[in-house]
Structure formats: C-alpha cells, structure tokens
Design a protein around this motif. Sequence first.
Motif, PDB file in Angstrom:
ATOM      1  N   LEU A 126       0.834  -1.201   0.000  1.00 33.67           N
ATOM      2  CA  LEU A 126       0.000   0.000   0.000  1.00 33.67           C
ATOM      3  C   LEU A 126       0.870   1.253   0.000  1.00 33.67           C
ATOM      4  N   THR A 127       1.818   1.313   0.931  1.00 27.49           N
ATOM      5  CA  THR A 127       2.677   2.497   1.011  1.00 27.49           C
ATOM      6  C   THR A 127       3.560   2.638  -0.231  1.00 27.49           C
ATOM      7  N   MET A 128       3.937   1.506  -0.827  1.00 33.73           N
ATOM      8  CA  MET A 128       4.737   1.557  -2.051  1.00 33.73           C
ATOM      9  C   MET A 128       3.934   2.165  -3.192  1.00 33.73           C
ATOM     10  N   ILE A 129       2.688   1.705  -3.379  1.00 35.64           N
ATOM     11  CA  ILE A 129       1.889   2.190  -4.500  1.00 35.64           C
ATOM     12  C   ILE A 129       1.491   3.647  -4.295  1.00 35.64           C
ATOM     13  N   VAL A 130       1.342   4.067  -3.040  1.00 35.40           N
ATOM     14  CA  VAL A 130       1.070   5.478  -2.763  1.00 35.40           C
ATOM     15  C   VAL A 130       2.249   6.323  -3.224  1.00 35.40           C
ATOM     16  N   LEU A 131       3.454   5.789  -3.028  1.00 34.49           N
ATOM     17  CA  LEU A 131       4.654   6.512  -3.468  1.00 34.49           C
ATOM     18  C   LEU A 131       4.660   6.685  -4.988  1.00 34.49           C
ATOM     19  N   TYR A 132       4.126   5.691  -5.696  1.00 32.84           N
ATOM     20  CA  TYR A 132       4.056   5.784  -7.161  1.00 32.84           C
ATOM     21  C   TYR A 132       3.057   6.854  -7.614  1.00 32.84           C
ATOM     22  N   ALA A 133       2.246   7.364  -6.690  1.00 30.47           N
ATOM     23  CA  ALA A 133       1.338   8.466  -7.015  1.00 30.47           C
ATOM     24  C   ALA A 133       2.126   9.717  -7.389  1.00 30.47           C
ATOM     25  N   ALA A 134       3.418   9.724  -7.079  1.00 31.77           N
ATOM     26  CA  ALA A 134       4.276  10.837  -7.497  1.00 31.77           C
ATOM     27  C   ALA A 134       4.252  10.993  -9.015  1.00 31.77           C
ATOM     28  N   LEU A 135       4.084   9.873  -9.721  1.00 34.66           N
ATOM     29  CA  LEU A 135       3.999   9.928 -11.190  1.00 34.66           C
ATOM     30  C   LEU A 135       2.751  10.679 -11.626  1.00 34.66           C
ATOM     31  N   SER A 136       1.658  10.506 -10.899  1.00 38.31           N
ATOM     32  CA  SER A 136       0.421  11.231 -11.213  1.00 38.31           C
ATOM     33  C   SER A 136       0.609  12.719 -10.973  1.00 38.31           C
ATOM     34  N   GLY A 137       1.265  13.050  -9.868  1.00 36.72           N
ATOM     35  CA  GLY A 137       1.545  14.453  -9.587  1.00 36.72           C
ATOM     36  C   GLY A 137       2.445  15.067 -10.627  1.00 36.72           C
ATOM     37  N   ALA A 138       3.430  14.285 -11.058  1.00 40.15           N
ATOM     38  CA  ALA A 138       4.345  14.778 -12.089  1.00 40.15           C
ATOM     39  C   ALA A 138       3.628  14.989 -13.411  1.00 40.15           C
ATOM     40  N   PHE A 139       2.726  14.058 -13.759  1.00 38.40           N
ATOM     41  CA  PHE A 139       2.013  14.166 -15.038  1.00 38.40           C
ATOM     42  C   PHE A 139       1.028  15.325 -15.026  1.00 38.40           C
ATOM     43  N   ALA A 140       0.552  15.703 -13.839  1.00 40.21           N
ATOM     44  CA  ALA A 140      -0.355  16.850 -13.743  1.00 40.21           C
ATOM     45  C   ALA A 140       0.317  18.109 -14.270  1.00 40.21           C
ATOM     46  N   ILE A 141       1.635  18.189 -14.104  1.00 36.04           N
ATOM     47  CA  ILE A 141       2.403  19.321 -14.632  1.00 36.04           C
ATOM     48  C   ILE A 141       3.011  18.981 -15.987  1.00 36.04           C
TER      49      ILE A 141
ATOM     50  N   VAL B 124      -2.720  19.867  -7.291  1.00 36.02           N
ATOM     51  CA  VAL B 124      -2.247  19.044  -6.174  1.00 36.02           C
ATOM     52  C   VAL B 124      -3.425  18.441  -5.415  1.00 36.02           C
ATOM     53  N   LEU B 125      -4.415  19.257  -5.112  1.00 35.39           N
ATOM     54  CA  LEU B 125      -5.579  18.774  -4.356  1.00 35.39           C
ATOM     55  C   LEU B 125      -6.333  17.691  -5.115  1.00 35.39           C
ATOM     56  N   GLY B 126      -6.550  17.888  -6.415  1.00 35.73           N
ATOM     57  CA  GLY B 126      -7.269  16.896  -7.216  1.00 35.73           C
ATOM     58  C   GLY B 126      -6.592  15.547  -7.201  1.00 35.73           C
ATOM     59  N   ASN B 127      -5.254  15.541  -7.344  1.00 32.49           N
ATOM     60  CA  ASN B 127      -4.500  14.283  -7.352  1.00 32.49           C
ATOM     61  C   ASN B 127      -4.439  13.654  -5.965  1.00 32.49           C
ATOM     62  N   ILE B 128      -4.426  14.474  -4.927  1.00 32.53           N
ATOM     63  CA  ILE B 128      -4.442  13.943  -3.561  1.00 32.53           C
ATOM     64  C   ILE B 128      -5.747  13.205  -3.293  1.00 32.53           C
ATOM     65  N   ILE B 129      -6.862  13.793  -3.698  1.00 27.86           N
ATOM     66  CA  ILE B 129      -8.179  13.174  -3.467  1.00 27.86           C
ATOM     67  C   ILE B 129      -8.297  11.843  -4.199  1.00 27.86           C
ATOM     68  N   VAL B 130      -7.865  11.804  -5.457  1.00 27.13           N
ATOM     69  CA  VAL B 130      -7.950  10.569  -6.250  1.00 27.13           C
ATOM     70  C   VAL B 130      -7.067   9.483  -5.640  1.00 27.13           C
ATOM     71  N   THR B 131      -5.817   9.824  -5.300  1.00 27.39           N
ATOM     72  CA  THR B 131      -4.888   8.842  -4.724  1.00 27.39           C
ATOM     73  C   THR B 131      -5.375   8.336  -3.375  1.00 27.39           C
ATOM     74  N   LEU B 132      -5.932   9.228  -2.570  1.00 29.32           N
ATOM     75  CA  LEU B 132      -6.468   8.818  -1.273  1.00 29.32           C
ATOM     76  C   LEU B 132      -7.641   7.864  -1.448  1.00 29.32           C
ATOM     77  N   LEU B 133      -8.496   8.135  -2.429  1.00 28.72           N
ATOM     78  CA  LEU B 133      -9.621   7.245  -2.723  1.00 28.72           C
ATOM     79  C   LEU B 133      -9.126   5.865  -3.143  1.00 28.72           C
TER      80      LEU B 133
END
Length: 374
Positions: free
Chosen positions: A187-202, A229-238
């Motif tokens: 779980l914590t590993m895949i959350v870390l991969y959410a960095a790719l989503s944050g990066a792609f947002a930019i 940032v907020l949009g990607n946080i909500i999706v990743t948290l879900l």
Amino acid sequence: MKFVIIALKEIKQNLRDKKSMAMMVIYPILLMIILGSALSGAFNDSISFKDTKVLYKIEGKKSISNNFNEFTKALNDLGIETIEIEDEKQAIEKVKDSTYECYIKVDENNKKINVYKNERYNFKSDLIQTILNTYVDRYNTMIEIYKENPKVLPKLTGEKEVNYVNEINVQRNSSPRAIDYYAVTMLTMIVLYAALSGAFAIGGEYIRNTFNRIMCAPIKKVEILGGKVLGNIIVTLLQSVIVVLFSKYVLKAYFGDDMFPIYLVILSEVIMAISMGVGVAFMTKKDTLCSALLNILIPFITFFGGGYVPIGDFKNNTINLISNLSPLKCTNDAIFTFVYSNNIHNIKTAIIINMIIAVVFLSISSLIYKRQVV
C-alpha cells in the motif's frame, strides 16, 4: 472557486484513466496476494530449536551442578541440546564458527556465569540467556532463603517441575503475518508511485502544449498549482482507501481496530508523494526525464523502506543506516508499531516527516512556477 474547478478537472481526468486506476488499485492487491502466499513461511511465528546446541562448563565446586541441571533440563525440554565441555578455547572457537549457538561458563569459585554468543543465532542465543537469567535469579533466591531458614531449603530443592519459560499472549496478533506485512508495505509503495500522477499533472501540460495557455489564463498561479495538487491527492487517497478496505475485509489482513491514525499516515504520505512528483516535474520540465528519475528513485526508497523484505533481516549496519533516510521506512514503522504495539508516537513522527518533505517540494514548485513566463 477556480481552485475547486481545477481540482474537479484533475479528479475526472484521473478517474477516466483506466490504466492508472488499474495500477494503483489492482497492482498492489495482486502483489499482496502473491507475496503474502509465497513468503508466508518466512513470517511464521513458531520458532524451531531443531539442531540447536549449547556448550557449557562448570569450574570450581560441583555444588552448583544439581541446580544447573534444572537449567539444562529446561533447555532440553525446548529441544535444545546441552553438551558439557572441558576445553574452553575449543568451545569458544566452536561458537565462533557457528557450530554451536552459545557457550556458558559457570565459575563457582568467583560466583560468575559468562555467556559467549554467536551473533548469527541472535534470537535463539538471547532466549537461552533469558532462561539462564531466570535460573540465576531463582538460585540466588534459594541462597538467601538458606541464609534465613536452612530447614526450608530441602522443600524448595525437592520441587519436580520448574518453569523457566512462561509464554503470555497479550495481543491477538503480536507480529505481522506475510499478508499483514505486505498489505501495509505494498500500500505504502503504491502510494509513493502516485508521485507519477503528480508529475504528469504538470508534465502533461507540457506534452499537450497547454502550459502557456494556462500561464495566460486569468487565474492565479497558486490556484492552478493548488487545484492540481488537491485533485490528485483526493484521487490517490480514494484509491488507497479501496486497497485498504479490500486487504482488510477480503484478504483478512490485520490493521487493528482503530483505523483513523492509519488513514492519517496514509494521507500524509499521499500529500508527500504528489508534492514530490510536482516538484520533480517543475525541476526537470521534461516528462520523460521526470518519469525516469521517479521510476529509479521510488524502488530505491521502497527497498530501503522495507517494502520488499524487512530491512532488519539483513543485519547490515550500512543498509540500516541508509534505510533510516527513507521516508517510507518511517511510514511503515509507524503503521506497524501502532497496529501491534499501540505506539501513537511514531504515527505523529511519520506525519511530521511526510509533511515537511511535502512543504519542501511544494515550496520549490511554487518558486519555479512564479519565475516562469510565457
């Protein structure tokens, strides 16, 4: 209001990305099932003392021999073989070369007991020493009783059974099973991969050549950055909550009874991961370079955070030192110590560390973004 609109746009865009959703939800669940099944034996709580051998030597008066036999009998009952030896030098060498777990020297003349342990058998030798300490305490107690009332001693020495090992289970799960361990670390590993989503947002804005349009839009830069940032946080948290609920109720992974602190730690890691991805995207300004850096960095952080295997199993000071620099280790340790030891302090520490990292990356992103012009 524009801030909320941008966040909603990011949420819709991420939810429509089926490939990303599959990776963030299905991938960690599959890893939990595979690793939890394949490595279940490595997390077995039962300890086997088969082929465990202990050397001992008694120097001086033999008055202690009968009492010491009680100690050796306690070891024998656990399946530990005890062997008396006269050559101390040979005994120590046999402990060094891992032939025997430890060597116990009883010096009756000087009233000392020395224990020589092999670090390779750390747990077993520590347990043997614990049993020995119990024996010594009982022996000392008998001596004090003899000084006060010698007539009582025969009754004490005549006891048939003496329990040196008393096992008490204070919690239903005192240590994680394989499925429990990987339910957290995957779980914590895949959350870390959410960095790719944050990066792609930019980075995605650069790829679609829409970054300059955003810069020209009558929207404050802080609203654009904050909304993404907020949009990607909500999706990743879900996505993370879905993984937690599936592992808890379907895979029966143990998370304890109080889930709120665990969700707080996960939220802090989500914020940290998204912020890190956004920060790296602003610093590189190239989607391919950003993805390459994150795909190299994330497995490295995961490994030293104990994501793939418990890092303590390596017994290596250098690896342990590097692992302490991994924010994932702090997050994993916080969850495990809370679930199995009810330690709330590590929860607070993990949240603080994750938020500090997030603030650093967001500050870098904000500074770079403010300086950019069309």
